[in-house]
Design a protein around this motif. Structure first.
Motif, PDB file in Angstrom:
ATOM      1  N   PRO A   2       9.308  -2.468   5.141  1.00  0.00           N
ATOM      2  CA  PRO A   2       9.255  -2.656   3.685  1.00  0.00           C
ATOM      3  C   PRO A   2       7.983  -2.084   3.070  1.00  0.00           C
ATOM      4  O   PRO A   2       8.027  -1.434   2.025  1.00  0.00           O
ATOM      5  N   GLU A   3       6.829  -2.287   3.737  1.00  0.00           N
ATOM      6  CA  GLU A   3       5.580  -1.765   3.187  1.00  0.00           C
ATOM      7  C   GLU A   3       5.539  -0.244   3.274  1.00  0.00           C
ATOM      8  O   GLU A   3       5.048   0.430   2.367  1.00  0.00           O
ATOM      9  N   ILE A   4       6.048   0.317   4.373  1.00  0.00           N
ATOM     10  CA  ILE A   4       6.072   1.779   4.515  1.00  0.00           C
ATOM     11  C   ILE A   4       6.942   2.402   3.422  1.00  0.00           C
ATOM     12  O   ILE A   4       6.583   3.411   2.815  1.00  0.00           O
ATOM     13  N   GLU A   5       8.083   1.772   3.149  1.00  0.00           N
ATOM     14  CA  GLU A   5       8.976   2.312   2.131  1.00  0.00           C
ATOM     15  C   GLU A   5       8.363   2.205   0.739  1.00  0.00           C
ATOM     16  O   GLU A   5       8.510   3.100  -0.095  1.00  0.00           O
ATOM     17  N   ARG A   6       7.626   1.121   0.476  1.00  0.00           N
ATOM     18  CA  ARG A   6       6.933   1.008  -0.809  1.00  0.00           C
ATOM     19  C   ARG A   6       5.862   2.091  -0.926  1.00  0.00           C
ATOM     20  O   ARG A   6       5.678   2.690  -1.988  1.00  0.00           O
ATOM     21  N   ALA A   7       5.162   2.341   0.196  1.00  0.00           N
ATOM     22  CA  ALA A   7       4.123   3.365   0.184  1.00  0.00           C
ATOM     23  C   ALA A   7       4.723   4.738  -0.071  1.00  0.00           C
ATOM     24  O   ALA A   7       4.150   5.562  -0.801  1.00  0.00           O
ATOM     25  N   ALA A   8       5.885   4.993   0.539  1.00  0.00           N
ATOM     26  CA  ALA A   8       6.539   6.293   0.352  1.00  0.00           C
ATOM     27  C   ALA A   8       6.943   6.501  -1.094  1.00  0.00           C
ATOM     28  O   ALA A   8       6.996   7.639  -1.577  1.00  0.00           O
ATOM     29  N   ARG A   9       7.202   5.409  -1.814  1.00  0.00           N
ATOM     30  CA  ARG A   9       7.569   5.509  -3.235  1.00  0.00           C
ATOM     31  C   ARG A   9       6.339   5.488  -4.142  1.00  0.00           C
ATOM     32  O   ARG A   9       6.455   5.517  -5.357  1.00  0.00           O
ATOM     33  N   GLY A  10       5.128   5.391  -3.506  1.00  0.00           N
ATOM     34  CA  GLY A  10       3.904   5.353  -4.301  1.00  0.00           C
ATOM     35  C   GLY A  10       3.681   4.031  -4.970  1.00  0.00           C
ATOM     36  O   GLY A  10       3.068   3.968  -6.046  1.00  0.00           O
ATOM     37  N   GLU A  11       4.154   2.945  -4.345  1.00  0.00           N
ATOM     38  CA  GLU A  11       4.054   1.623  -4.957  1.00  0.00           C
ATOM     39  C   GLU A  11       3.046   0.754  -4.220  1.00  0.00           C
ATOM     40  O   GLU A  11       3.268  -0.429  -4.001  1.00  0.00           O
ATOM     41  N   GLY A  12       1.903   1.347  -3.783  1.00  0.00           N
ATOM     42  CA  GLY A  12       0.861   0.562  -3.128  1.00  0.00           C
ATOM     43  C   GLY A  12       0.394  -0.549  -4.040  1.00  0.00           C
ATOM     44  O   GLY A  12       0.249  -0.374  -5.248  1.00  0.00           O
ATOM     45  N   ALA A  13       0.118  -1.708  -3.470  1.00  0.00           N
ATOM     46  CA  ALA A  13      -0.207  -2.883  -4.276  1.00  0.00           C
ATOM     47  C   ALA A  13      -1.453  -2.671  -5.136  1.00  0.00           C
ATOM     48  O   ALA A  13      -1.512  -3.092  -6.279  1.00  0.00           O
ATOM     49  N   ASP A  14      -2.478  -1.988  -4.597  1.00  0.00           N
ATOM     50  CA  ASP A  14      -3.712  -1.832  -5.353  1.00  0.00           C
ATOM     51  C   ASP A  14      -3.961  -0.393  -5.771  1.00  0.00           C
ATOM     52  O   ASP A  14      -5.028  -0.051  -6.269  1.00  0.00           O
ATOM     53  N   GLY A  15      -2.956   0.479  -5.536  1.00  0.00           N
ATOM     54  CA  GLY A  15      -3.123   1.873  -5.903  1.00  0.00           C
ATOM     55  C   GLY A  15      -4.041   2.627  -4.965  1.00  0.00           C
ATOM     56  O   GLY A  15      -4.314   3.800  -5.170  1.00  0.00           O
TER      57      GLY A  15
END
Length: 245
Positions: A219-232
Motif C-alpha cells: 500500500p505504501e509503495i503504491e501511494r509513493a508511485a502515485r506521488g502521494e507521500g504523507a509528508d511530500g
C-alpha cells in the motif's frame, strides 16, 4: 546537486509481493531473478509437474544422444536440491549475474528462509542467531528501519571437489532479521565464488536488510508511485533506491 534530468528510480515488483499468503517481503537489486522453487518441486499431477516433464523431454530431445542420460540426471539433481532446500525452510531463491571489477562475469545465489522459533526479544534473537554459526566472522549488528534489530556475518569456505569440478573457495554472507513478534526469524544467505568481491556483496546484503519487512509494504509503495507521500518528502520507493545506490 540533484540531477533534474535523471529518471526516477524504478521498482520491479514480483507477483509474490501481492500474494495474500506472503509472510515476508524484501527487495533485491537489479541483476537477480527468481528461481521458481514451486515449479521445480511440483506436486505429482499438478500443472507445474506436467510443464516440468515437458521441459525435461525438450532437454532430452535437444541433447546429443550420448549425453541425454547425463542431462536428464542433472535436471533430477536440481529437483532433489530444490526439495532439500524446501525442507530447510527456504521459501525464496534468486540467481544473480553481474560484472566483477575486472570485467569478468560474477554469479551469486541468494536464498531466503523463514524459520519459526521460540519467543525471545528480537534483539536477543539477532545476537543469538549470528553467534550460533560454526565459524562466525566479521559479525555485525544492524539497526534497521523502525529501530528493528538485525545481524550479519560472512566467511570463506572451501567446497569439496566433486566429479568434474575441482575444490574452490566460496564466499557466504548470512543476514538475520527477527520478526517483531519474536517467534520468527528471516535468514538470507548469499553465496558466490567471486571471493574477490566479498566487500561489495556484504554491502549489498546490508542494503537488502533495510528492505526486509514482515508487514505488507505494497500500500505504501503504491501511494509513493502515485506521488502521494504523507509528508511530500522521502518515500519507501526513494528509501529502497537509496539502499542500492
Amino acid at each position: 546537486m540533484t540531477d533534474e534530468s535523471a529518471p526516477p528510480p524504478r521498482l520491479l515488483i514480483d507477483d509474490s509481493a501481492r500474494d495474500p499468503s506472503s509472510k515476508i517481503w524484501y527487495a533485491l537489486p537489479g541483476g537477480y531473478f527468481d528461481i521458481p522453487l514451486d515449479a521445480l518441486d511440483a506436486e505429482p499431477g499438478s500443472e507445474h509437474e506436467a510443464r516440468l516433464k515437458y521441459l525435461m523431454a525438450l532437454v532430452a530431445d535437444c541433447a546429443p544422444e550420448a549425453e541425454r542420460d547425463r542431462y536428464a540426471g542433472t535436471v533430477q539433481d536440481v529437483r532433489h536440491m530444490v526439495r532439500y532446500m524446501r525442507t530447510e525452510g527456504i521459501i525464496g531463491c534468486s540467481l544473480g549475474m553481474h560484472y566483477a571489477d575486472d570485467g569478468s562475469s560474477a554469479a551469486s545465489v541468494i536464498t531466503v528462509a523463514l524459520k519459526d522459533i521460540e519467543w525471545a526479544p528480537p534483539k536477543l534473537t539477532a545476537v543469538r542467531a549470528v553467534s550460533l554459526r560454526e565459524c562466525p566472522e566479521n559479525v555485525g549488528l544492524l539497526t534497521l528501519p523502525g529501530g528493528r534489530p538485525g545481524s550479519m556475518s560472512d566467511t570463506l569456505v572451501t567446497t569439496p571437489a566433486v566429479t568434474g569440478m575441482a575444490a574452490q573457495e566460496l564466499y557466504q554472507c548470512n543476514l538475520y532479521v527477527p520478526a517483531p513478534s519474536g517467534v520468527q526469524l528471516a535468514v538470507l544467505t548469499l553465496s558466490t565464488v567471486a571471493v574477490n568481491s566479498r566487500r561489495h556483496y556484504r554491502d549489498l546484503m546490508e542494503s537488502i536488510a533495510h528492505t526486509v519487512t514482515f508487514q505488507d509494504p505494497m500500500p505504501e509503495i503504491e501511494r509513493a508511485a502515485r506521488g502521494e507521500g504523507a509528508d511530500g518528502g522521502s518515500t519507501i520507493k526513494d528509501d529502497i533506491a537509496a539502499d542500492f545506490g
